[in-house]
Design an enzyme around this catalytic site. Structure first.
Site, PDB file in Angstrom:
ATOM      1  N   LEU A  12       0.803  -1.226   0.000  1.00  0.00           N
ATOM      2  CA  LEU A  12       0.000   0.000   0.000  1.00  0.00           C
ATOM      3  C   LEU A  12       0.835   1.275   0.000  1.00  0.00           C
ATOM      4  O   LEU A  12       0.302   2.369   0.169  1.00  0.00           O
ATOM      5  CB  LEU A  12      -0.976  -0.016   1.183  1.00  0.00           C
ATOM      6  N   CYS A  13       2.138   1.144  -0.212  1.00  0.00           N
ATOM      7  CA  CYS A  13       3.003   2.331  -0.309  1.00  0.00           C
ATOM      8  C   CYS A  13       2.877   2.957  -1.692  1.00  0.00           C
ATOM      9  O   CYS A  13       2.794   2.256  -2.694  1.00  0.00           O
ATOM     10  CB  CYS A  13       4.468   1.948  -0.082  1.00  0.00           C
ATOM     11  N   HIS A  14       2.893   4.283  -1.709  1.00  0.00           N
ATOM     12  CA  HIS A  14       2.867   5.002  -2.980  1.00  0.00           C
ATOM     13  C   HIS A  14       4.258   4.974  -3.608  1.00  0.00           C
ATOM     14  O   HIS A  14       5.257   5.129  -2.904  1.00  0.00           O
ATOM     15  CB  HIS A  14       2.471   6.467  -2.756  1.00  0.00           C
ATOM     16  N   MET A  34       8.698   4.812   5.242  1.00  0.00           N
ATOM     17  CA  MET A  34       8.803   3.420   4.798  1.00  0.00           C
ATOM     18  C   MET A  34      10.030   3.210   3.919  1.00  0.00           C
ATOM     19  O   MET A  34      10.690   2.172   4.000  1.00  0.00           O
ATOM     20  CB  MET A  34       7.528   2.985   4.060  1.00  0.00           C
ATOM     21  N   GLU A  35      10.353   4.206   3.110  1.00  0.00           N
ATOM     22  CA  GLU A  35      11.540   4.107   2.260  1.00  0.00           C
ATOM     23  C   GLU A  35      12.804   4.074   3.109  1.00  0.00           C
ATOM     24  O   GLU A  35      13.739   3.314   2.825  1.00  0.00           O
ATOM     25  CB  GLU A  35      11.565   5.263   1.258  1.00  0.00           C
ATOM     26  N   ASP A  75      24.060 -11.168   4.334  1.00  0.00           N
ATOM     27  CA  ASP A  75      24.280 -12.042   3.181  1.00  0.00           C
ATOM     28  C   ASP A  75      25.760 -12.178   2.849  1.00  0.00           C
ATOM     29  O   ASP A  75      26.237 -13.277   2.580  1.00  0.00           O
ATOM     30  CB  ASP A  75      23.519 -11.511   1.967  1.00  0.00           C
TER      31      ASP A  75
END
Length: 162
Positions: A75-77, A113-114, A128
């Site tokens: 739901l992130c733009h 969020m980014e 990793d």
């Protein structure tokens, strides 16, 4: 579902309509840490990891993570980011590495969020690249530390001592 902007009146998930919001400068800073064995820390610090420049690769991965957030979080733009700055801090005392990311845009929605995604992807890349020598590394304390811009204004996390 009052107060949760990603749900409509019927409780269905939806992408928030930001079309009517004013465009402003948006900034978010997020931080996280990866703890590891002293020998793993030394490999990173001394640039001797078998897979190469761990922090250099992790920096590029973090930037890519910020740019791809809308592909990962449903739901992130999708945003046109104007800046993604990634900093790694080596911490002998942990031992481990802190990742701090600042993301900026000029738009109608924030970039928290980014910033969070960038931190996680950067730290996952460290994991990793070093997992062959240390599978017990722990990614921890990932959080938004600061956000600026938008209708809700500026916010800064308060560090709470133990």
């Amino acid at each position: 579902m009052s107060g949760l902007t990603h749900f409509d009146a019927a409780g269905h998930a939806h992408m928030v309509d930001v079309g009517g919001k004013q465009e402003t400068q948006r900034i978010a800073i997020a931080r996280g840490t990866i703890r590891m064995l002293p020998a793993t820390f030394a490999l990173i610090r001394d640039g001797k990891a078998k897979k190469g420049d761990v922090l250099g690769v992790a920096r590029i991965a973090a930037i890519q993570g910020a740019k791809r957030t809308a592909d990962l979080i449903p739901l992130c733009h999708p945003l046109a980011l104007t800046r993604v700055a990634v900093d790694f801090e080596l911490d002998d005392a942990l031992p481990g590495v802190h990742c701090v990311v600042q993301v900026e845009t000029f738009g109608r929605t924030g970039v928290e969020m980014e910033a969070l995604t960038a931190v996680q992807v950067g730290l996952l890349t460290v994991y990793d690249m070093c997992k062959a020598v240390d599978r017990g590394m722990v990614i921890t304390d990932v959080s938004v530390r600061e956000k600026r811009g938008g209708k809700s204004g500026d916010w800064k996390a308060e560090d709470v001592a133990g």
